[in-house]
Design a protein around this motif. Structure first.
Motif, PDB file in Angstrom:
ATOM      1  N   LEU A   1      29.848  30.709  41.384  1.00 53.97           N
ATOM      2  CA  LEU A   1      30.825  30.265  40.238  1.00 53.97           C
ATOM      3  C   LEU A   1      32.446  30.606  40.519  1.00 53.97           C
ATOM      4  O   LEU A   1      33.118  29.975  40.348  1.00 53.97           O
ATOM      5  CB  LEU A   1      30.425  30.711  39.032  1.00 53.97           C
ATOM      6  N   THR A   2      32.395  31.920  41.105  1.00 51.81           N
ATOM      7  CA  THR A   2      33.901  32.351  41.427  1.00 51.81           C
ATOM      8  C   THR A   2      34.496  32.233  42.951  1.00 51.81           C
ATOM      9  O   THR A   2      35.480  32.525  43.117  1.00 51.81           O
ATOM     10  CB  THR A   2      33.886  33.779  40.781  1.00 51.81           C
ATOM     11  N   GLY A   3      33.356  32.029  43.874  1.00 48.29           N
ATOM     12  CA  GLY A   3      34.014  32.148  45.105  1.00 48.29           C
ATOM     13  C   GLY A   3      34.172  33.294  45.596  1.00 48.29           C
ATOM     14  O   GLY A   3      34.976  33.585  46.681  1.00 48.29           O
ATOM     15  N   ARG A   4      33.584  34.303  44.987  1.00 51.22           N
ATOM     16  CA  ARG A   4      33.780  35.633  45.486  1.00 51.22           C
ATOM     17  C   ARG A   4      32.674  36.291  46.033  1.00 51.22           C
ATOM     18  O   ARG A   4      31.397  35.967  45.649  1.00 51.22           O
ATOM     19  CB  ARG A   4      34.531  36.748  44.347  1.00 51.22           C
ATOM     20  N   ASP A   5      32.901  37.548  46.957  1.00 53.81           N
ATOM     21  CA  ASP A   5      31.620  38.152  47.342  1.00 53.81           C
ATOM     22  C   ASP A   5      31.720  39.587  46.802  1.00 53.81           C
ATOM     23  O   ASP A   5      32.334  40.238  47.264  1.00 53.81           O
ATOM     24  CB  ASP A   5      31.933  38.262  48.940  1.00 53.81           C
ATOM     25  N   LEU A   6      30.266  39.870  46.049  1.00 54.31           N
ATOM     26  CA  LEU A   6      30.300  41.134  45.510  1.00 54.31           C
ATOM     27  C   LEU A   6      30.112  42.189  46.450  1.00 54.31           C
ATOM     28  O   LEU A   6      29.757  43.527  46.038  1.00 54.31           O
ATOM     29  CB  LEU A   6      29.468  41.051  44.304  1.00 54.31           C
ATOM     30  N   SER A   7      29.986  42.035  47.826  1.00 49.25           N
ATOM     31  CA  SER A   7      29.843  43.118  48.665  1.00 49.25           C
ATOM     32  C   SER A   7      31.021  43.599  49.192  1.00 49.25           C
ATOM     33  O   SER A   7      31.039  44.547  49.912  1.00 49.25           O
ATOM     34  CB  SER A   7      28.751  42.666  49.614  1.00 49.25           C
ATOM     35  N   ARG A   8      32.118  42.800  48.854  1.00 51.65           N
ATOM     36  CA  ARG A   8      33.343  43.259  49.498  1.00 51.65           C
ATOM     37  C   ARG A   8      34.118  44.136  48.493  1.00 51.65           C
ATOM     38  O   ARG A   8      34.168  43.663  47.027  1.00 51.65           O
ATOM     39  CB  ARG A   8      34.261  41.864  49.764  1.00 51.65           C
ATOM     40  N   LEU A   9      34.536  45.132  48.839  1.00 54.81           N
ATOM     41  CA  LEU A   9      35.342  46.129  48.078  1.00 54.81           C
ATOM     42  C   LEU A   9      36.496  45.255  47.055  1.00 54.81           C
ATOM     43  O   LEU A   9      36.847  45.691  45.967  1.00 54.81           O
ATOM     44  CB  LEU A   9      35.904  47.393  48.658  1.00 54.81           C
TER      45      LEU A   9
ATOM     46  N   ARG B   1      41.018  33.067  35.723  1.00 51.58           N
ATOM     47  CA  ARG B   1      40.610  32.464  37.192  1.00 51.58           C
ATOM     48  C   ARG B   1      39.098  33.231  37.393  1.00 51.58           C
ATOM     49  O   ARG B   1      38.240  32.651  37.930  1.00 51.58           O
ATOM     50  CB  ARG B   1      41.723  32.924  38.034  1.00 51.58           C
ATOM     51  N   LEU B   2      39.006  34.409  37.097  1.00 50.54           N
ATOM     52  CA  LEU B   2      37.649  35.105  37.369  1.00 50.54           C
ATOM     53  C   LEU B   2      36.740  35.130  36.432  1.00 50.54           C
ATOM     54  O   LEU B   2      35.410  34.868  37.019  1.00 50.54           O
ATOM     55  CB  LEU B   2      37.970  36.491  37.946  1.00 50.54           C
ATOM     56  N   LEU B   3      36.962  35.144  35.221  1.00 46.53           N
ATOM     57  CA  LEU B   3      35.870  35.183  34.164  1.00 46.53           C
ATOM     58  C   LEU B   3      35.834  34.045  33.581  1.00 46.53           C
ATOM     59  O   LEU B   3      34.371  33.879  32.906  1.00 46.53           O
ATOM     60  CB  LEU B   3      36.363  36.350  33.171  1.00 46.53           C
ATOM     61  N   ASP B   4      36.545  33.040  33.502  1.00 43.30           N
ATOM     62  CA  ASP B   4      36.214  31.862  32.455  1.00 43.30           C
ATOM     63  C   ASP B   4      35.206  30.890  32.960  1.00 43.30           C
ATOM     64  O   ASP B   4      34.297  30.408  32.372  1.00 43.30           O
ATOM     65  CB  ASP B   4      37.417  30.978  32.604  1.00 43.30           C
ATOM     66  N   PRO B   5      34.887  30.784  34.503  1.00 42.57           N
ATOM     67  CA  PRO B   5      33.739  29.934  34.983  1.00 42.57           C
ATOM     68  C   PRO B   5      32.265  31.027  34.375  1.00 42.57           C
ATOM     69  O   PRO B   5      31.487  30.237  34.209  1.00 42.57           O
ATOM     70  CB  PRO B   5      33.896  30.143  36.554  1.00 42.57           C
ATOM     71  N   LEU B   6      32.333  32.039  34.518  1.00 43.22           N
ATOM     72  CA  LEU B   6      30.965  33.009  34.098  1.00 43.22           C
ATOM     73  C   LEU B   6      30.985  32.612  32.516  1.00 43.22           C
ATOM     74  O   LEU B   6      29.776  32.638  31.936  1.00 43.22           O
ATOM     75  CB  LEU B   6      31.542  34.406  34.548  1.00 43.22           C
ATOM     76  N   LYS B   7      32.294  32.908  31.697  1.00 41.00           N
ATOM     77  CA  LYS B   7      31.968  32.774  30.228  1.00 41.00           C
ATOM     78  C   LYS B   7      31.333  31.249  29.853  1.00 41.00           C
ATOM     79  O   LYS B   7      30.551  31.207  29.017  1.00 41.00           O
ATOM     80  CB  LYS B   7      33.114  32.901  29.494  1.00 41.00           C
ATOM     81  N   ASP B   8      31.773  30.301  30.617  1.00 42.69           N
ATOM     82  CA  ASP B   8      31.499  28.718  30.382  1.00 42.69           C
ATOM     83  C   ASP B   8      29.954  28.783  30.505  1.00 42.69           C
ATOM     84  O   ASP B   8      29.195  28.141  29.904  1.00 42.69           O
ATOM     85  CB  ASP B   8      32.292  28.034  31.144  1.00 42.69           C
ATOM     86  N   TYR B   9      29.673  29.215  31.696  1.00 44.69           N
ATOM     87  CA  TYR B   9      27.983  29.187  32.179  1.00 44.69           C
ATOM     88  C   TYR B   9      27.390  29.905  31.163  1.00 44.69           C
ATOM     89  O   TYR B   9      26.221  29.429  30.906  1.00 44.69           O
ATOM     90  CB  TYR B   9      27.963  29.795  33.540  1.00 44.69           C
TER      91      TYR B   9
END
Length: 289
Positions: free
Chosen positions: A268-276, A214-222
């Motif tokens: 791509l992941t809908g996450r925020d890398l500023s959040r712990l 769920r987290l890494l497949d969108p990045l790997k495809d891109y």
């Protein structure tokens, strides 16, 4: 002159072995005889000084032998203490039971090599269990109590499903150990231990795969379609604790390029890398992938 000749084997006894000190003692006697014979009128000393030099060399040799014997005994005692510590606190691999761990044991007493502190990691069908604790007091009694508790933890931690049951087994073991100590005439029947028990539940493989996908497949495809290197960028960004400057330097990128890549990861992941929380999820996903 006599004082300097006697001083040589004396100094040797403090830093050299017995045979070397004996050699310096013989050399001091020979030097005394040569000097006494070369200038019989100016430096004639007599039998008394000769005996003083010889006895000084002999005493220095005995002192060196006693020092070497004592040092060997100390090394032997330390070896025994280290062996005891390794027996009670078994060495753990850096990557053990799904956990990365590192530890160093420092006894409260500088001269002691083992005490009442104890820890262990026990893999089990119910997850990974971690125990960190300390037995009240020090000395052999504390070591015996720590060994008893660790033995119980390694068995109960593997077989028992409920962590509370593991804690109960440890409590019972401590009470039994105290009773045994009192029966033997020991004076530490009121000894106790404090400990922390932690359980990392076992995560099924299908759950792990779903989480990482769920987290890494969108990045790997891109990355496959655009050669964007988002996965290496994410790993470096997390490894640099979110520092834009350090991460850009490590990847040999301009900071603006790094910001673009991180923004694409978030999009791509809908996450925020500023959040712990999101950083932790990405870290776990990368570790399990």
């Amino acid at each position: 002159m006599i004082s300097w000749i006697v001083l040589v084997p004396g100094i040797s006894s403090a830093i050299c072995g017995a045979w070397t000190t004996a050699g310096y003692g013989l050399l001091a006697v020979a030097t005394y005889v040569l000097v006494d014979s070369a200038w019989p009128e100016q430096y004639q000393a007599g039998l008394g000084d000769f005996i003083l030099v010889a006895v000084g060399g002999a005493l220095a040799t005995l002192a060196a032998a006693a020092r070497v014997r004592r040092e060997r005994q100390v090394v032997h005692i330390r070896d025994i203490a280290d062996t005891t510590r390794r027996t009670v606190l078994r060495p753990l691999p850096p990557d053990w039971a799904g956990l990365e761990q590192a530890g160093v044991y420092l006894a409260a007493d500088v001269e002691a090599r083992v005490g009442g502190d104890f820890y262990d990691i026990q893999p089990s069908p119910h997850g990974t269990r971690v125990l960190v604790g300390d037995v009240q007091g020090k000395g052999l009694g504390a070591v015996e109590a720590a060994a008893a508790l660790l033995g119980t933890f390694r068995e109960a931690g593997f077989h028992e499903k409920d962590l509370a049951t593991v804690a109960e087994r440890l409590e019972i073991r401590m009470l039994r150990h105290r009773s045994h100590t009192v029966a033997l005439g020991g004076a530490d029947g009121d000894r106790f231990a404090t400990a922390v028990l932690i359980s990392f539940p076992f995560v099924p493989d299908d759950v792990r795969r779903a989480f990482t996908a769920r987290l890494l497949d969108p990045l790997k495809d891109y990355d496959r379609r655009h050669r964007a290197e988002l996965i290496p960028t994410l790993e470096a960004f997390l490894d640099c604790d979110g520092s834009w400057t350090r991460c850009a330097t490590r990847l040999h990128l301009h900071v603006n390029t790094l910001r673009y890549r991180v923004g694409r990861i978030e999009q791509l992941t809908g996450r925020d890398l500023s959040r712990l929380e999101d950083k932790l999820d990405f870290f776990l996903a990368l570790r399990m992938s």
